[in-house]
Design an enzyme around this catalytic site. Structure first.
Site, PDB file in Angstrom:
ATOM      1  N   LYS A 171       1.216  -1.021   0.248  1.00 19.44           N
ATOM      2  CA  LYS A 171       0.057  -0.076   0.150  1.00 19.44           C
ATOM      3  C   LYS A 171       0.636   1.154  -0.347  1.00 19.44           C
ATOM      4  CE  LYS A 171      -1.530   3.053   2.755  1.00 19.44           C
ATOM      5  NZ  LYS A 171      -1.459   4.240   2.017  1.00 19.44           N
ATOM      6  N   GLU A 246      10.199   2.845  10.222  1.00 18.89           N
ATOM      7  CA  GLU A 246      11.318   3.734  10.469  1.00 18.89           C
ATOM      8  C   GLU A 246       9.832   4.518   9.853  1.00 18.89           C
ATOM      9  OE1 GLU A 246      13.715   3.510   9.593  1.00 18.89           O
ATOM     10  OE2 GLU A 246      14.595   2.094   9.683  1.00 18.89           O
ATOM     11  N   CYS A 280      13.226  12.474   5.659  1.00 23.06           N
ATOM     12  CA  CYS A 280      13.727  11.566   7.050  1.00 23.06           C
ATOM     13  C   CYS A 280      14.641  11.720   7.831  1.00 23.06           C
ATOM     14  CB  CYS A 280      12.908  10.911   7.597  1.00 23.06           C
ATOM     15  SG  CYS A 280      13.814   8.909   6.374  1.00 23.06           S
ATOM     16  N   GLU A 379       9.145  17.036  14.513  1.00 22.71           N
ATOM     17  CA  GLU A 379       9.967  17.282  13.158  1.00 22.71           C
ATOM     18  C   GLU A 379       9.236  17.705  12.336  1.00 22.71           C
ATOM     19  OE1 GLU A 379       9.443  13.151  10.732  1.00 22.71           O
ATOM     20  OE2 GLU A 379      11.154  13.548  10.259  1.00 22.71           O
TER      21      GLU A 379
HETATM   22  P1  ADP Z   1       2.333  10.896   6.439  1.00 25.30           P
HETATM   23  O1  ADP Z   1       3.195  12.426   7.791  1.00 25.30           O
HETATM   24  O2  ADP Z   1       3.937  10.878   6.011  1.00 25.30           O
HETATM   25  O3  ADP Z   1       1.588  10.794   5.347  1.00 25.30           O
HETATM   26  P2  ADP Z   1       1.615   8.400   8.022  1.00 25.30           P
HETATM   27  O4  ADP Z   1       2.715   7.574   9.167  1.00 25.30           O
HETATM   28  O5  ADP Z   1       0.532   9.049   8.054  1.00 25.30           O
HETATM   29  O6  ADP Z   1       2.641   9.849   7.441  1.00 25.30           O
HETATM   30  O7  ADP Z   1       1.678   7.705   6.344  1.00 25.30           O
HETATM   31  C1  ADP Z   1       2.499   7.356   6.016  1.00 25.30           C
HETATM   32  C2  ADP Z   1       1.378   5.677   5.285  1.00 25.30           C
HETATM   33  O8  ADP Z   1       0.731   4.803   6.893  1.00 25.30           O
HETATM   34  C3  ADP Z   1       0.603   5.842   4.306  1.00 25.30           C
HETATM   35  O9  ADP Z   1       0.935   5.055   3.243  1.00 25.30           O
HETATM   36  C4  ADP Z   1      -0.692   6.550   4.543  1.00 25.30           C
HETATM   37  O10 ADP Z   1      -1.776   5.255   3.487  1.00 25.30           O
HETATM   38  C5  ADP Z   1      -0.776   5.028   6.165  1.00 25.30           C
HETATM   39  N1  ADP Z   1      -1.350   4.663   7.236  1.00 25.30           N
HETATM   40  C6  ADP Z   1      -2.065   6.316   7.709  1.00 25.30           C
HETATM   41  N2  ADP Z   1      -2.837   5.854   9.092  1.00 25.30           N
HETATM   42  C7  ADP Z   1      -2.854   4.580   8.920  1.00 25.30           C
HETATM   43  C8  ADP Z   1      -3.790   3.440   9.635  1.00 25.30           C
HETATM   44  N3  ADP Z   1      -4.303   3.804  10.578  1.00 25.30           N
HETATM   45  N4  ADP Z   1      -2.787   2.634   9.236  1.00 25.30           N
HETATM   46  C9  ADP Z   1      -2.356   1.304   8.377  1.00 25.30           C
HETATM   47  N5  ADP Z   1      -1.963   2.660   7.459  1.00 25.30           N
HETATM   48  C10 ADP Z   1      -2.043   4.049   7.830  1.00 25.30           C
END
Ligand code: ADP
Length: 477
Positions: A171, A246, A280, A379
């Site tokens: 994903k 990470e 990062c 951050e």
């Molecule tokens: P960023 O701020 O870098 O977008 P996120 O942690 O929101 O960081 O996103 C990193 C990845 O995690 C993306 O692919 C996002 O769609 C996914 N993501 C966000 N929320 C969830 C969740 N509840 N469960 C699993 N994956 C998630």
């Protein structure tokens, strides 16, 4: 516009399309990409589970050939894929082409690793018994990636997962589906059996969450925010699943009185502002000793004046746009916070207009910051950097380590004594001497300590620690 679909069980499926917008020009739609549902995620997991027995026992030459072919195609299309990357994420074209080449190198490296798989054979402490130690694939691996490296991070998770015989549900981040779709398409055409790699583009809260909730994912590798990382960890413990995280960084770069000023300024400008500060490993805390402080700030400010912020595709652009409106708001909110906390805005701080509508922000430098301010602890993930003045090396080291994070840390010095001491005593996973804190090799381990990372390192041969499980077998002779 053609709809780019999800890949589930070897079929391209999905109808519900979402526009992928160019942050350098919000009038431009980069492409339309399907949005998967929770049921699609379940189907993808079932397909990966069904494909696992055959793929985990597949011949190493088959795996080698598919990974090598993928590397070759990515490299052959580096200009086109780099252009796509620059348009969906906003890093400059040279940076985007560089990242695309990196993805090709990673597939090539793991194509090689497939041919170097090995184990150990040793005598038992009991007579007439032999012991074998082997590494086996784990099973179905969930891969969840962020938007800031749209091709390299997927590559450094997908390539080892496949090389070591796992099947995948992948994903990508909502903002950057295009490069991920391209990788899935290339691997599919390179001959990957159906179900071995399943691509489910869509929302984290829907598709990602369905992955976290599945009992059938044996492992999840995640790169993204600390908040989501904690959810991945909690759900993985619930399901007795291996996980690798990470997350954020607040990477320090120390500049000592004896530093070569040109080297220090180049490293700081690169660390803090290239890729719009959206790495990062970016350095957002410049910790500078008092003897060089004013000279360094003056030289860095002069350098910032020469950096061109504009469309990622334009020749001569040094800094592309911020990735989207939400991230731009976060950056400008932190700029306001820094001012209210009493840091001095030494350069930048303003959003800017260019020919096309986009999310352009000046490189922003704060001075007179303290390590206790929120701009020094949290951050920001944008082109916003603080200078913290310190008395000497000891104070610099202590400020550098005084952070919840521990991904990368740098020092600019001509002193062997201080460089050596810093390498030994920095509480970061990666340490750079006279180099930017960002910019790493693909054949050596990548990862951090403290709140930055959890689990085994990524990349290079160390990747096998996460993507395999060890078996110890005893045989009576
Ligand atoms: P960023 O701020 O870098 O977008 P996120 O942690 O929101 O960081 O996103 C990193 C990845 O995690 C993306 O692919 C996002 O769609 C996914 N993501 C966000 N929320 C969830 C969740 N509840 N469960 C699993 N994956 C998630």
């Amino acid at each position: 516009m053609t709809l780019h679909q999800n890949l589930i069980a070897g079929e391209w499926v999905g109808a519900d399309g979402v526009e992928n917008i160019n942050p350098s020009n919000t009038n431009e739609v980069v492409g339309v990409y399907a949005r998967a549902s929770a049921d699609d995620a379940k189907n993808a997991i079932a397909a990966a589970k069904a494909a696992f027995p055959a793929w985990s026992r597949s011949g190493i030459l088959e795996r080698h050939a598919i990974l090598k072919k993928t590397s070759d195609e990515i490299l052959a299309r580096k200009e086109e894929l780099g252009n796509l990357l620059a348009r969906e994420e906003g890093k400059t074209l040279p940076e985007a082409i560089g990242e695309t080449i990196r993805a090709a190198q990673i597939f090539d490296f793991f194509a090689g690793e497939v041919l170097r798989l090995s184990g150990e054979v040793l005598p038992s402490v009991r007579p007439n018994i032999g012991v074998e130690i082997t590494r086996e694939p784990i099973g179905v691996v969930g891969i969840i990636t962020p938007w800031n490296f749209p091709i390299a991070i997927p590559a450094w998770k997908i390539a080892p997962a496949l090389a070591y015989g796992n099947t995948i549900v992948f994903k990508p981040a909502e903002l950057v589906p295009a490069c991920s779709w391209a990788i899935a398409d290339i691997l599919h055409r390179a001959g990957l059996p159906k179900g071995v790699l399943n691509l489910v583009m869509g929302k984290g809260s829907v598709v990602g969450q369905a992955m976290l909730d599945s009992p059938d994912l044996a492992a999840i590798t995640f790169t993204g925010s600390t908040g989501t990382g904690k959810r991945v960890a909690a759900a993985s413990i619930e399901h007795n699943r291996k996980f690798q995280l990470e997350m954020g960084g607040k990477n320090p770069m120390v500049v000592l009185d004896d530093a070569d000023l040109t080297v220090a300024v180049e490293a700081a400008a690169n660390s803090g502002f290239f890729s719009t500060g959206q790495r990062c490993t970016a350095s957002s805390r410049l910790i500078v000793t008092e003897g060089i402080h004013d000279k360094f700030v003056a030289a860095l400010t002069e350098k910032l004046k020469t950096l061109v912020v504009d469309d990622a595709l334009k020749a001569g652009t040094h800094i592309g746009p911020v990735v989207d409106a939400g991230q731009l708001k976060q950056d400008t909110d932190y700029i306001a916070i820094g001012q209210s906390e009493g840091a001095k805005l030494a350069f930048g701080g303003e959003t800017i207009s260019r020919d096309n509508p986009g999310f352009f922000l000046q490189p922003t430098l704060f001075t007179e910051a303290t390590n206790q301010m929120r701009i020094s602890r949290e951050e920001i993930f944008g082109p916003v950097v603080s200078v913290i003045r310190v008395k000497n090396y000891d104070e610099a080291l202590s400020v550098a380590n005084d952070t919840p994070f521990g991904l990368s840390a740098g020092i600019a010095t001509t002193s062997l004594k201080h460089a050596t001491h810093f390498k030994r005593n920095s509480e970061a996973g990666m340490v750079m001497v006279n180099l930017p804190t960002a910019g790493v090799d693909f054949h050596v381990p990548f990862g951090g300590r403290k709140a930055s990372s959890f689990g085994p390192r990524e990349q290079g041969k160390y990747a096998s620690e996460f993507f395999t499980v060890v078996k110890t077998a005893y045989t009576l002779a």
